[in-house]
Design a protein around this motif. Structure first.
Motif, PDB file in Angstrom:
ATOM      1  N   THR A 260       3.314  -1.498  -4.828  1.00 52.20           N
ATOM      2  CA  THR A 260       2.609  -0.726  -3.808  1.00 52.20           C
ATOM      3  C   THR A 260       1.119  -0.964  -3.949  1.00 52.20           C
ATOM      4  O   THR A 260       0.613  -1.273  -5.028  1.00 52.20           O
ATOM      5  N   THR A 261       0.446  -0.849  -2.854  1.00 58.97           N
ATOM      6  CA  THR A 261      -1.016  -0.985  -2.889  1.00 58.97           C
ATOM      7  C   THR A 261      -1.605   0.309  -2.381  1.00 58.97           C
ATOM      8  O   THR A 261      -1.064   0.968  -1.492  1.00 58.97           O
ATOM      9  N   SER A 262      -2.710   0.675  -2.975  1.00 59.76           N
ATOM     10  CA  SER A 262      -3.381   1.895  -2.509  1.00 59.76           C
ATOM     11  C   SER A 262      -4.419   1.515  -1.461  1.00 59.76           C
ATOM     12  O   SER A 262      -5.044   0.475  -1.522  1.00 59.76           O
TER      13      SER A 262
END
Length: 55
Positions: A52-54
């Motif tokens: 996941t990327t923020s």
């Protein structure tokens, strides 16, 4: 190191050890290593993971 890890996991209560030998058909040395210490093929399906990327 591989066998040490297996012994360590067994001492911690693990019932089995799973390794992902990705690309093994193209790397017969890796396949021989795992087969040589008792691993057997379970599946050719590799789990897919997406980080996941923020933001």
């Amino acid at each position: 190191m591989l066998l040490h890890g297996c012994v360590w996991r067994a001492a911690a209560g693990a019932g089995h050890v799973t390794v992902a030998c990705l690309g093994a058909p193209g790397h017969p040395q890796a396949r021989r290593l795992y087969y040589g210490v008792g691993f057997r093929e379970l599946t050719r399906d590799a789990p897919l993971i997406k980080a996941t990327t923020s933001g």
